[in-house]
Design an enzyme around this catalytic site. Structure first.
Site, PDB file in Angstrom:
ATOM      1  N   ASP A   1      48.536  72.232  53.735  1.00 38.58           N
ATOM      2  CA  ASP A   1      49.021  71.172  54.586  1.00 38.58           C
ATOM      3  C   ASP A   1      47.978  70.064  54.511  1.00 38.58           C
ATOM      4  O   ASP A   1      46.864  70.268  54.031  1.00 38.58           O
ATOM      5  CB  ASP A   1      49.128  71.742  56.011  1.00 38.58           C
TER       6      ASP A   1
ATOM      7  N   THR B   1      47.463  67.144  57.149  1.00 41.81           N
ATOM      8  CA  THR B   1      46.860  66.753  58.420  1.00 41.81           C
ATOM      9  C   THR B   1      46.269  67.958  59.122  1.00 41.81           C
ATOM     10  O   THR B   1      46.941  68.956  59.319  1.00 41.81           O
ATOM     11  CB  THR B   1      47.928  66.125  59.320  1.00 41.81           C
TER      12      THR B   1
ATOM     13  N   ASP C   1      53.781  63.720  55.548  1.00 39.92           N
ATOM     14  CA  ASP C   1      53.440  62.307  55.494  1.00 39.92           C
ATOM     15  C   ASP C   1      54.176  61.601  54.376  1.00 39.92           C
ATOM     16  O   ASP C   1      54.761  62.221  53.500  1.00 39.92           O
ATOM     17  CB  ASP C   1      51.936  62.156  55.283  1.00 39.92           C
TER      18      ASP C   1
ATOM     19  N   LEU D   1      52.184  65.723  39.839  1.00 41.83           N
ATOM     20  CA  LEU D   1      53.567  65.489  40.229  1.00 41.83           C
ATOM     21  C   LEU D   1      53.611  65.157  41.714  1.00 41.83           C
ATOM     22  O   LEU D   1      53.060  65.869  42.529  1.00 41.83           O
ATOM     23  CB  LEU D   1      54.406  66.733  39.942  1.00 41.83           C
TER      24      LEU D   1
END
Lengths: 1385, 334
Positions: free
Chosen positions: A432, A434, A932, A1004
């Site tokens: 992840d 954040t 995000d 990517l």
């Protein structure tokens, strides 16, 4: 009929109750409650709710009827009781296949025809294993029992009906319906409805640290509309009936209503519920009514205990165990056939015992006898040993200082106990962003209001200084960091002072902060309130300050009517913007002196409040009461006209945008200009009117208010002024649920727009130049991830209008911020603001900032009334409440007016780039899965060095499946082309990619929508192929579900070991999906941690966890298992070889006790020590050379061929160990046991010395254990041979060992056997260490000669790797090697 | 300070053990360390090997098969008939005298004393002199626990039942004079067997203990009459019985029969064999062995040779390693 139902219920509930008594079992099927009282429940009785009455007082009868089925508050988390321990524990243990197998063997030995040993002897291994496990379970259970006892016997004051007073009772005696009084810092004994709080506003604060680890305080509200609030609570007055849902495990949901005798219903929600095991804070006394007790409390229902996963290695192990079973089968079959043939050839021998059984049948019996004799081949103690070893490994991981976070005083938590070695084989890491890669400590960086960007240069510099500071410190010492106090602009000099003090005071930056916070806030130690200093001290933008300041002192604008003076509309925007920042949140305010307080007394405003109200009414705007309702204003308005207009509007309470945009058309043309240009244009165009407004204002206020004229101070002074002001606010502590909120409140505070306090109904806010204002808080529509925004509904302190302030994700707000109907120029302004804001938003995202949009909406009273009805309805409903609330919120959050946007920096955690680099070097593919937006994600990826500048970005973003398919295909081709061109120039650069990270690769970047397509059945293989060609993959805008889908896709399709790391609730599904889930206990609560296998506090801990512990654990466990199998095969084969000389009859040459204890006692501890303490390489080396991780990753330590090599070696050793004594004693008068004695002794020596050869490190513990093991064998057999006179027939050992050990031949044979057996393994190891380890198998041995030489070797290795992969040739072709060496060193 | 300590309550102990920093010896199995070790081991082994080999060579062994399979063998006539006692004479000459105490063994081949069902077929408690087990022998003795008349067999079981019952007398032939060579039958069994493991019932007259029991089926004499010459050598502590009861580990074995304390001087000898024991049915062989012993036991050339081979291999390997080491290591270490 009703009673019948009830009986059914009771029965079911009793059953379920018993079943649910089990340890940590989720008690989903808890008693459904049907009310029996006809009069108490006139409406439909749903099975999904419970009714609660006060236990004492008027409703006692009702209570008794209703509450019988409710559990008491006593808890029992133990698995067993004294009575049930043995049967239940045995039952559970026999769920294991291994134990069943050995039970089978034991039973087999009871069959007379196949009996091999005495019955009791075969039972020993099983008994020992069962007893060991049972003792372990019992100890665990006893600990739980003690804990339960302690908890159950804690005391609390409970209202007693007879004495009509609160008396002290134990927790376990608390019942549903009891009234419990708690004081500050007491722990809540059960889930209670908050009925009374000593706080005048009816709130109370709880700390949920015991529940979810969050230390910030949460506010709870007394059930509204209780008539008795305010007075000391008395029970006589409580006649209500509570209806609520049945116990469930959702911590954040509670629905129900309280019906007063009059039939009035009050909705109950989560805000009214005090949860068990939380702590009351900051509130003197509270009284609550217990609604859920004991196991039905939410805390208990969430308690799910440790997790059990099966590790990859154990799965591999099982196949090898199957091989062992096959081996056993073959051996037994050989013996069976051999015995049959042997018997068949015998004709009436003297030694024949049983002539009746046919050879075939005897062969069949021998098969089973051999299974008993050779049972050790299937290592019964292996599973137990593995468990013990893993406990030991966990112990070391748990105790690692490097994985300890000083700031939080938290160690790593190992929640899954049995997948330690999986840490050593991770191939894909899903992270992840954040809170995982970043601190999740949000710092306000810049903002844009009214379409004007405020770059906050100083603020940026401050942050940079902070970063540099950090790095500088990091350079000096890895662990010591000094923080920039950042109180003033002279941050740099201050930090210099700081770094000059002795190292003793140089501690980690945030720790310092924490400490300071603790010092200043003794009431709440360890409160983690997102108040890091760097977040607090926002340096305001001079431009914005000037504008604000103008607002404070209107005469400034009057006199200085030149450029830079904002329009009045812009001013209202700015003010609203900061007001929104300050109040649109759920921040709890407290100050060290007065603890957490609500609304303190408002300070005397600097200016007369009335005037400001007036001004705001004038300046406020509303899109829907646009100009159309009024006659077109005088366009080229003179000051006089303008003033009149303002007043007119002020009176009617309506308003228009105050700009008379005569020259808007040309602005429109220029809208593509740079924002600063545009700003100037705007400013210019509004100068006149702004001046007018100011003038008007000034005329109204100048007499009363002279002191608030800072006159012509320059900007620096203003800032200093602001600083002074903020210094007075220094004491305020904000505790927010999310770090963004805190950052925004602090930002507002920096602009003197300070949130001073909050209560349920009102907020106290300081406004620049105005002073303290009380804002009436009408509603909070809290944040939820569907809406992606939150709103507050307030009555505007100045205008008196109902205003909605909304704060949310840009995508949502931008869609909802509609261009108002009405006059052209208004629309133009709005669309202009929107465009500009969008431009700024994009810019922020490119910088890697988190963006939030702020919007507002003025609601007409009538509209508000209408909405309010709906909202109240939604709030009081029990069913579908969430949906209704959502709907209601959405109804309100429309037609928003965009005020501006903020950019928040989320700094990277320390050492994240290094960690990611190390992980990549270790051959782990790192994927970032984030919600995000693309730009932010890419930016972060750059920052953490996942992307290097020469990497090629492949962006996949498309709208439909076909496009997506084509795109993936295209990208794949591109990757292949890129690969080809990359490899062509360096022909042998095949290994380049793995050995160095600097080679340009493909990255990517895929967005959520495209991911949706890519995850579909048809495209997923393409997607995978593409991603395999890429160095890293970044999935942005992905939902939690998608995250877990991606993990599953990679895990299942590629069959690789995956690790997911995250910190928030949105990562839970991903963490659960991955083979290894790692939770970061960060700022966002503990959900991720609760679902994880390992919980760490910083991302950087991953590198040590994986590279050192993972790799060690894997190597240890794999080696231990191999050693275990070797040991068993080696020993069992000795018995097997003997069968060739005893007619395959199942005879053994050893005493049965020795035979059984050999594995169970004499050679059982060394492998455990080996598995716990062995270090295949020093930790430093593993950290420095992450490449070494790849050895583990490809599971080469425990590859099938290693297994077979081990088995072959075991065969060889057993052959030596049997046939050397055989030839030494052939033809002599040696007896059976005398023959077995040297064989056993040398087998023991071989097995122990084999471990010495295989060990990478030997400490005194190893030596001690090895010596003790050897001594225990010799001691046992000697004692046994002296004292065992008639015991243990037929292999009675009396006198055997004493005689044997007194003869030199015994030692001659043992020495020869031991040396010969170990020679090949020793030679192999020596050759491996002498020559360059050609393969990964032996690279584990490389470090034996110390790290210095080792490094040289590694260089060599890398060099030769990069040259070609012909290393095996090197071994045979010594000529190649020296050249490589000299080249490297 | 106290506060600080409280705050860091979770801090792991910084000890060498918990941080896995215990001083560790890494078994550096590189050639540099191992070569001298190998040379030492090799030389030691060669030394032991030579000593063993020489010792083994010095042991003299005389071995004669008397099964009587071949026509010309002296006991051939005893194999065919089912006479209860058949005596045959085995003549041999000793060319070089066997010095020291000569051990006289009888040997059996293809006889599986380690056959599992055979090896459990005894009753240790009975042999310990516990008369309770005289009346009801353990089931492990089955089918040799009771005879056809349901009389308990003492000593029960197949091992006792199959006791070797050929007897030997050795004569030194001096022309026509045949001197009986004295045999020493004392202490040929294990001390522990004689003194601890086997006991006769503590009844005044040994015979009485065996009342209401029968002798093993194959036996000629009851247990209390095994040695008529020495009353103390009867019952369960009869030396021959004890030797037999200690089962051989391998199917081809020899068992000590008697000692000849004065050695066997050069000359012609005749061994008078009372041929009773049937072995031909299971293709077994019987032999007698005269041998003296050394500190390492009987003659065995395998051990000496094995030590020599392994020792030379160690030395050889160390030379090979030295070469490899010189080639690979020294350049790098510069």
């Amino acid at each position: 009929m009703e009673r019948l139902h009830w009986v059914q219920h009771r029965c079911r509930q009793l059953l379920e109750g018993n079943a649910g008594r089990g340890w940590y079992s989720a008690t989903d099927g808890l008693p459904t409650k049907t009310s029996l009282d006809a009069h108490s429940s006139p409406q439909r009785v749903s099975g999904k709710r419970r009714t609660v009455f006060a236990r004492h007082g008027p409703h006692q009868q009702d209570y008794e009827a209703v509450s019988k089925s409710y559990q008491s508050n006593a808890i029992r988390t133990t698995k067993y009781s004294l009575l049930t321990f043995i049967p239940m524990n045995l039952f559970q243990q026999f769920h294991r296949a291994a134990n069943l197998y050995f039970l089978f063997v034991v039973l087999l030995n009871w069959v007379p025809v196949v009996e091999a040993f005495q019955k009791e002897i075969t039972m020993i291994p099983l008994l020992v294993v069962l007893v060991v496990i049972a003792i372990k379970d019992a100890l665990e259970d006893y600990r739980r029992y003690l804990f339960d006892k302690k908890v159950n016997n804690s005391v609390v004051r409970v209202f007693c009906g007879k004495q009509n007073a609160y008396i002290v009772q134990r927790w376990k005696d608390v019942r549903v319906g009891d009234f419990v009084r708690l004081s500050c810092n007491e722990i809540i004994p059960a889930d209670m409805l908050l009925l009374y709080s000593s706080d005048p506003r009816g709130v109370c604060y709880i700390e949920t640290a015991n529940l979810d680890g969050e230390t910030n305080l949460k506010q709870r509200q007394v059930v509204s509309d209780l008539p008795l609030q305010g007075r000391e609570f008395s029970l006589e007055s409580f006649r209500g009936r509570v209806e609520c849902e049945n116990p469930n495990n959702e911590l954040s949901r509670f629905r129900g209503y309280m019906e007063h005798p009059g039939g009035v219903r009050v909705g109950l929600h989560n805000n009214n519920l005090l949860l068990r095991s939380c702590t009351i804070r900051n509130t003197e006394t509270v009284v609550g009514m217990v609604v859920y007790a004991g196991h039905e409390t939410k805390a208990m229902m969430n308690n799910s205990g440790p997790r059990y996963k099966r590790s990859q290695l154990e799965k591999l192990l099982n196949t090898d165990i199957l091989w062992c079973v096959l081996l056993l089968f073959i051996m037994c079959l050989t013996a069976a056939v051999g015995h049959g043939l042997w018997l068949n050839n015998l004709k009436d021998p003297v030694f024949q015992v049983d002539t009746e059984t046919s050879p075939a049948l005897a062969g069949f019996y021998v098969f089973w006898t051999m299974i008993i004799v050779l049972q050790v081949l299937i290592p019964i103690s292996l599973y137990v040993s593995i468990e013990i070893v893993k406990l030991g490994q966990i112990y070391f991981i748990h105790n690692d200082l490097d994985l300890y976070n000083k700031q939080l005083d938290s160690r790593i938590q190992c929640r899954a106990l049995n997948i330690t070695e999986d840490l050593g084989q991770i191939q894909y890491l899903f992270s992840d962003k954040t809170g995982t890669l970043t601190e999740n400590k949000m710092v306000f960086r810049r903002c844009s209001i009214y379409g004007v960007e405020y770059p906050h240069e100083e603020n940026a510099r401050r942050l940079e200084v902070y970063e540099a500071e950090k790095n500088e410190e990091a350079g000096r010492s890895l662990t010591l960091k000094s923080g920039c106090s950042g109180k003033s602009l002279s941050c740099r000099s201050l930090s210099c002072q700081r770094s000059s003090v002795s190292l003793h005071t140089l501690t980690a930056e945030s720790q310092e902060e924490e400490e300071e916070e603790q010092l200043s806030n003794p009431i709440h130690p360890r409160t983690n309130a997102f108040c890091s200093r760097v977040a607090k001290d926002v340096v305001p933008d001079p431009e914005l300050v000037r504008k604000l300041n103008w607002f404070c002192s209107p005469e400034l604008a009057l006199r200085d009517g030149s450029s830079g003076t904002p329009s009045s509309l812009e001013l209202t925007y700015i003010t609203d913007f900061f007001l929104a920042l300050a109040i649109c949140n759920s921040v709890v305010v407290s100050s060290p002196s007065q603890a957490r307080h609500g609304v303190p007394e408002a300070r005397t405003p600097l200016k007369s409040l009335e005037e400001f109200k007036l001004m705001f009414q004038r300046l406020s705007f509303s899109p829907f009461t646009a100009l159309s309702t009024l006659p077109p204003p005088q366009m080229k308005g003179s000051p006089l006209n303008f003033t009149r207009r303002l007043f007119a509007r002020g009176k009617t309470g309506t308003f228009t945008p105050t700009n008379s945009a005569t020259d808007w058309p040309h602005l429109d043309q220029e809208s593509h200009l740079e924002p600063t240009n545009l700003k100037r244009e705007q400013d210019l165009s509004f100068t006149a009117e702004g001046g007018d407004a100011g003038q008007t204002e000034h005329r109204d206020t100048e007499n009363e208010d002279a002191k608030t004229s800072p006159a012509r101070q320059d900007v620096e002074d203003l800032i200093r002024d602001l600083d002074c002001e903020s210094d007075t606010n220094e004491g305020l502590l904000y505790e927010a649920e999310s770090p963004d909120e805190a950052a925004l409140v602090h930002a507002a505070q920096a602009y003197r727009c300070t949130l001073r306090g909050r209560s349920a109904e009102s907020l106290l806010v300081d406004l620049p130049g105005i002073g303290s204002l009380t804002v009436q808080l009408l509603h909070i529509l809290p944040f939820d991830s569907n809406r992606k925004k939150m709103s507050v509904v307030v009555r505007h302190p100045l205008t008196g209008h109902v205003v909605v302030y909304t704060k949310g994700a840009d995508s949502v707000i931008m869609d909802l911020a509609e261009t108002p109907q009405g006059a052209e120029q208004t629309q133009e302004i709005y669309s202009h603001i929107r465009e500009q804001t969008q431009i700024h938003l994009d810019g922020y995202a490119r910088e890697g900032l988190r963006t939030l949009c702020i919007a507002k909406k003025v609601v007409e009273e009538e509209e508000y009334e209408v909405w309010l009805k709906g909202q109240l309805l939604a709030e009081s409903s029990i069913e579908n409440r969430e949906e209704l609330l959502l709907e209601s919120a959405q109804r309100l959050e429309t037609n928003l007016t965009l005020l501006g946007t903020t950019g928040i920096v989320d700094r990277l955690q320390e050492e994240v780039p290094e960690t990611i680099e190390a992980l990549q070097r270790a051959g782990i593919k790192v994927w970032i899965l984030t919600g995000d937006k693309q730009e932010t994600a890419i930016n972060i990826a750059y920052a953490c060095k996942l992307l290097s500048p020469n990497d090629q970005l492949l962006t996949a973003s498309c709208g439909s499946r076909d496009v997506c398919a084509a795109l993936l295909e295209e990208l794949k081709v591109e990757v292949q082309r890129g690969k080809a061109s990359l490899t062509e120039p360096t022909a042998a650069g095949n290994h380049g990619e793995s050995s160095s990270g600097s080679v340009a690769g493909f990255i990517l970047v895929i967005d959520g929508r495209t991911l949706e397509w890519a995850l579909q059945e048809e495209l997923k293989s393409q997607f995978l192929e593409l991603s395999q060609g890429c160095k890293a993959v970044i999935c942005c805008r992905s939902t939690p579900l998608q995250k877990s889908q991606v993990v599953r896709l990679v895990r299942d399709q590629l069959g690789v070991m995956t690790l997911a790391v995250g910190d928030g609730a949105n990562d839970v599904s991903m963490i659960q999906m991955a083979d290894v889930g790692v939770g970061i206990s960060g700022q966002e609560g503990m959900q991720a941690v609760m679902s994880s296998d390992f919980a760490i506090s910083r991302f950087k801990h991953l590198s040590k966890l994986l590279l050192v512990h993972g790799s060690s654990c894997y190597s240890r466990l794999a080696n231990m298992i191999l050693y275990f199998i070797y040991k068993n095969v080696m020993y069992v084969n000795l018995l097997f070889w003997y069968q060739f000389f005893c007619g395959f009859s199942g005879s053994v040459m050893t005493n049965a006790w020795v035979l059984i204890l050999f594995n169970l006692l004499f050679t059982s501890v060394p492998p455990l020590i080996y598995g716990v303490l062995d270090q295949h390489m020093p930790a430093d080396t593993l950290m420095e050379r992450p490449e070494l991780y790849q050895v583990m990753q490809s599971s080469k330590v425990y590859a099938p061929y290693v297994f077979w090599i081990t088995v072959l070696d075991a065969f060889y050793q057993s052959l030596v160990c049997f046939f050397v004594p055989y030839f030494a004693f052939a033809g002599s008068s040696i007896g059976v046991l005398s023959f077995g004695s040297p064989i056993n002794a040398s087998a023991l020596l071989i097995i122990l010395l084999h471990q010495v050869i295989e060990s990478h490190t030997l400490t005194w513990i190893h030596v001690l254990v090895l010596v003790l093991s050897g001594a225990s064998y010799f001691g046992f057999v000697l004692v046994f041979s002296v004292f065992c006179v008639t015991c243990s027939p037929p292999t009675n050992p009396v006198g055997v060992e004493t005689l044997e050990m007194s003869q030199p031949l015994f030692y001659i044979v043992c020495a020869l056997t031991t040396v010969t057996a170990l020679l090949p393994r020793l030679l192999f190891r020596v050759l491996c260490n002498t020559l360059h380890p050609p393969a990964a198998l032996t690279s584990a041995q490389m470090d034996k000669v110390g790290s210095e030489r080792y490094r040289k070797k590694m260089q060599c290795w890398n060099l030769s790797l990069s040259r070609s992969n012909t290393l095996p040739v090197c071994v045979d072709n010594p000529g190649l090697e020296p050249g490589t060496d000299s080249g490297a060193s | 300070m106290v506060k600080e300590e409280q705050e860091l309550a979770n801090r792991p102990d910084n000890t060498a053990f918990t941080q896995q920093r215990l001083p560790a010896w890494q078994p550096m199995l590189s050639a540099g360390i191992v070569i001298p070790g190998f040379v030492l081991i090799g030389l030691a082994f060669i030394g032991i090997g030579v000593a063993l080999f020489v010792t083994s060579r010095s042991i003299q062994v005389l071995e004669f098969d008397y099964t009587g399979v071949e026509q010309n063998s002296p006991c051939f006539n005893c194999t065919g008939q089912k006479v209860s006692t058949c005596v045959c004479n085995l003549d041999f000459s000793v060319d070089s005298p066997i010095t020291g105490t000569v051990f006289f063994y009888y040997g059996l081949s293809n006889f599986f004393q380690n056959f599992r069902k055979y090896s459990v077929s005894k009753d240790d408690s009975q042999l310990y002199g516990d008369t309770d087990y005289f009346k009801s022998p353990s089931v492990t003795c089955s089918p040799y626990d009771y005879d056809s008349n349901k009389q308990p067999i003492v000593p029960c079981g197949s091992i006792a039942n199959s006791m070797f019952n050929d007897t030997f007398k050795l004569f030194n032939i001096n022309g026509t004079k045949a001197d009986l060579v004295p045999f020493d039958g004392k202490g040929i069994a294990w001390w522990t067997d004689y003194n601890i493991k086997y006991k006769n019932p503590s009844i005044e007259l040994l015979k009485n203990a065996f009342n209401n029991t029968v002798k093993p089926i194959f036996w000629f004499k009851p247990a209390y009459e095994l040695d008529t010459s020495d009353p103390d050598n009867n019952g369960f502590i009869n030396q021959d019985f004890l030797v037999w009861m200690r089962r051989a580990a391998l199917p081809n074995f020899r068992k000590l029969y008697r000692r000849i304390n004065k050695g066997l001087p050069r000359g012609n000898y005749s061994l008078e064999i009372a041929y009773n024991y049937p072995v031909l049915s299971f293709n077994g062989r019987k032999k007698v062995v005269f041998s003296n012993v050394s500190w390492m036991g009987g003659r065995n050339e395998f051990l000496g040779l094995a030590y020599l081979v392994i020792g030379s291999m160690c030395v050889f390997m160390s030379i090979v390693m030295l070469i490899v080491y010189a080639k690979f290591k020294f350049p790098e270490e510069d």
